[in-house]
Design a protein around this motif. Structure first.
Motif, PDB file in Angstrom:
ATOM      1  N   ALA A   1     -19.595  37.160  53.662  1.00  0.00           N
ATOM      2  CA  ALA A   1     -19.693  37.643  52.032  1.00  0.00           C
ATOM      3  C   ALA A   1     -18.812  39.010  52.204  1.00  0.00           C
ATOM      4  O   ALA A   1     -18.911  39.813  53.140  1.00  0.00           O
ATOM      5  CB  ALA A   1     -21.213  37.915  51.832  1.00  0.00           C
ATOM      6  N   THR A   2     -18.178  39.534  50.996  1.00  0.00           N
ATOM      7  CA  THR A   2     -17.761  40.633  50.869  1.00  0.00           C
ATOM      8  C   THR A   2     -17.423  40.928  49.575  1.00  0.00           C
ATOM      9  O   THR A   2     -17.598  40.506  48.828  1.00  0.00           O
ATOM     10  CB  THR A   2     -16.385  40.667  51.479  1.00  0.00           C
ATOM     11  OG1 THR A   2     -15.396  41.857  51.749  1.00  0.00           O
ATOM     12  CG2 THR A   2     -15.253  39.707  50.881  1.00  0.00           C
ATOM     13  N   GLU A   3     -17.196  42.450  49.234  1.00  0.00           N
ATOM     14  CA  GLU A   3     -16.924  42.913  48.037  1.00  0.00           C
ATOM     15  C   GLU A   3     -15.658  43.955  47.918  1.00  0.00           C
ATOM     16  O   GLU A   3     -15.799  44.812  48.496  1.00  0.00           O
ATOM     17  CB  GLU A   3     -18.190  43.923  47.438  1.00  0.00           C
ATOM     18  CG  GLU A   3     -19.413  43.149  47.091  1.00  0.00           C
ATOM     19  CD  GLU A   3     -20.428  43.950  46.387  1.00  0.00           C
ATOM     20  OE1 GLU A   3     -20.021  44.896  45.634  1.00  0.00           O
ATOM     21  OE2 GLU A   3     -21.548  43.767  46.796  1.00  0.00           O
ATOM     22  N   PRO A   4     -14.559  43.214  47.910  1.00  0.00           N
ATOM     23  CA  PRO A   4     -13.359  43.781  48.336  1.00  0.00           C
ATOM     24  C   PRO A   4     -12.737  44.830  47.276  1.00  0.00           C
ATOM     25  O   PRO A   4     -11.914  44.759  46.562  1.00  0.00           O
ATOM     26  CB  PRO A   4     -12.233  42.523  48.216  1.00  0.00           C
ATOM     27  CG  PRO A   4     -12.780  41.579  47.187  1.00  0.00           C
ATOM     28  CD  PRO A   4     -14.325  41.963  47.260  1.00  0.00           C
ATOM     29  N   ARG A   5     -13.484  46.096  47.287  1.00  0.00           N
ATOM     30  CA  ARG A   5     -13.149  47.035  46.366  1.00  0.00           C
ATOM     31  C   ARG A   5     -12.824  48.167  47.172  1.00  0.00           C
ATOM     32  O   ARG A   5     -13.402  48.673  48.042  1.00  0.00           O
ATOM     33  CB  ARG A   5     -14.201  47.330  45.542  1.00  0.00           C
ATOM     34  CG  ARG A   5     -14.588  46.383  44.596  1.00  0.00           C
ATOM     35  CD  ARG A   5     -15.757  46.757  43.694  1.00  0.00           C
ATOM     36  NE  ARG A   5     -16.940  47.026  44.666  1.00  0.00           N
ATOM     37  CZ  ARG A   5     -18.221  47.690  44.120  1.00  0.00           C
ATOM     38  NH1 ARG A   5     -18.292  48.312  43.263  1.00  0.00           N
ATOM     39  NH2 ARG A   5     -19.234  47.638  45.085  1.00  0.00           N
ATOM     40  N   PRO A   6     -11.443  48.693  46.963  1.00  0.00           N
ATOM     41  CA  PRO A   6     -11.030  49.894  47.862  1.00  0.00           C
ATOM     42  C   PRO A   6     -12.021  51.020  47.844  1.00  0.00           C
ATOM     43  O   PRO A   6     -12.262  51.181  46.638  1.00  0.00           O
ATOM     44  CB  PRO A   6      -9.660  50.041  47.419  1.00  0.00           C
ATOM     45  CG  PRO A   6      -9.210  48.725  47.039  1.00  0.00           C
ATOM     46  CD  PRO A   6     -10.279  48.104  46.216  1.00  0.00           C
ATOM     47  N   GLY A   7     -12.466  51.574  48.741  1.00  0.00           N
ATOM     48  CA  GLY A   7     -13.287  52.774  48.779  1.00  0.00           C
ATOM     49  C   GLY A   7     -14.788  52.429  48.535  1.00  0.00           C
ATOM     50  O   GLY A   7     -15.466  53.477  48.774  1.00  0.00           O
ATOM     51  N   SER A   8     -15.011  51.229  48.441  1.00  0.00           N
ATOM     52  CA  SER A   8     -16.339  50.955  48.419  1.00  0.00           C
ATOM     53  C   SER A   8     -17.043  50.903  49.691  1.00  0.00           C
ATOM     54  O   SER A   8     -16.587  50.257  50.677  1.00  0.00           O
ATOM     55  CB  SER A   8     -16.592  49.848  47.495  1.00  0.00           C
ATOM     56  OG  SER A   8     -17.874  49.478  47.565  1.00  0.00           O
ATOM     57  N   ALA A   9     -18.428  51.598  49.968  1.00  0.00           N
ATOM     58  CA  ALA A   9     -19.247  51.390  51.204  1.00  0.00           C
ATOM     59  C   ALA A   9     -20.049  49.946  51.116  1.00  0.00           C
ATOM     60  O   ALA A   9     -21.136  50.035  51.919  1.00  0.00           O
ATOM     61  CB  ALA A   9     -19.872  52.670  51.338  1.00  0.00           C
ATOM     62  N   ALA A  10     -20.030  49.253  49.870  1.00  0.00           N
ATOM     63  CA  ALA A  10     -20.856  48.109  49.754  1.00  0.00           C
ATOM     64  C   ALA A  10     -20.887  47.045  51.013  1.00  0.00           C
ATOM     65  O   ALA A  10     -22.010  46.910  51.523  1.00  0.00           O
ATOM     66  CB  ALA A  10     -20.373  47.345  48.745  1.00  0.00           C
TER      67      ALA A  10
END
Length: 254
Positions: A67-76
């Motif tokens: 699982a991943t949330e590929p948003r640059p700068g996100s710490a999710a």
């Protein structure tokens, strides 16, 4: 028992049937209730909040974290991984954690890559057995990007930048091997069979899709652009993939 996060995603949806076919009991995590099906037991849980993960993790021998949330700068991704590892430790076992990462995350400046490196470090320091597999860009990722861009008459691509696309089915095969064989630490990088110019992949995509679009090379600024031009995201010495970009396009648009 094997728990797969991101089990419905691009990689997870191919990995899960392989594990089921190998006779392994498989669990998936979904934010919404799902009926058990196809040899998969579904648990409701949310990696973004950590609730409730304990039941899904309990008794797991292997956790594949896709699982991943590929948003640059996100710490999710960092926070969700920390919650997953905490739940695994609370369960009292020592599951083998299999993580999918990206080639070059330890030397590249791109924000999402730095997040992937931080997740790797969490896993390495967790005291749990692990396998981390870094790969180059997936065919399916480029397909998604180029497909979205074809709504415009012009497709911008990074200039003087190469890519080494690999098919996600081959990545799924590799992860299945790790799940069945046991922890391997940092695995050898896994790259596609060819290193190609980014503008070439875009033009060949447009032709295969039967579209008429202009491809415009654009210079990416700053340290991140320089890192891509240097090829820090490539693994030319590890061309493990066999399916070429042309093979993928032929299948995709047949």
């Amino acid at each position: 028992m094997i728990l797969v996060t991101g089990a419905t995603g691009c990689l997870g949806s191919l990995l899960v049937p392989r594990l089921v076919a190998a006779g392994e009991p498989v669990r998936g995590i979904s934010r919404r209730p799902r009926p058990d099906a196809g040899g998969v037991a579904w648990f409701t849980g949310d990696l973004r909040t950590g609730e409730p993960l304990d039941a899904a993790v309990a008794g797991a021998d292997v956790i594949v974290h896709a699982a991943t949330e590929p948003r640059p700068g996100s710490a999710a991704d960092i926070e969700s991984t920390r919650r997953l590892l905490d739940a695994a430790r609370r369960a009292g076992g020592a599951p083998h954690v299999v993580y999918i990462s990206i080639v070059g995350v330890d030397v590249h400046t791109y924000g999402y890559y730095r997040t992937k490196l931080a997740v790797e470090r969490l896993i390495e320091r967790s005291a749990l057995p692990y396998t981390i597999q870094r790969t180059t860009q997936w065919h399916q990722f480029l397909d998604r990007i180029f497909g979205a861009m074809t709504i415009s008459p012009i497709i911008p691509v990074p200039s003087r930048t190469r890519v080494q696309p690999i098919d996600v089915s081959e990545v799924a095969n590799r992860l299945a091997e790790f799940v069945l064989s046991g922890p391997g630490g940092r695995a050898e990088d896994m790259g596609g069979p060819q290193v190609l110019e980014a503008d070439h992949t875009a033009r060949s995509y447009v032709r295969a899709a039967g579209r008429r679009r202009a491809v415009l090379p654009v210079r990416l600024p700053g340290a991140t652009g320089q890192a891509f031009r240097k090829g820090l995201h490539l693994a030319p010495d590890h061309p493990r993939g066999k399916i070429t970009w042309q093979d993928f396009l032929a299948r995709r648009f047949s």
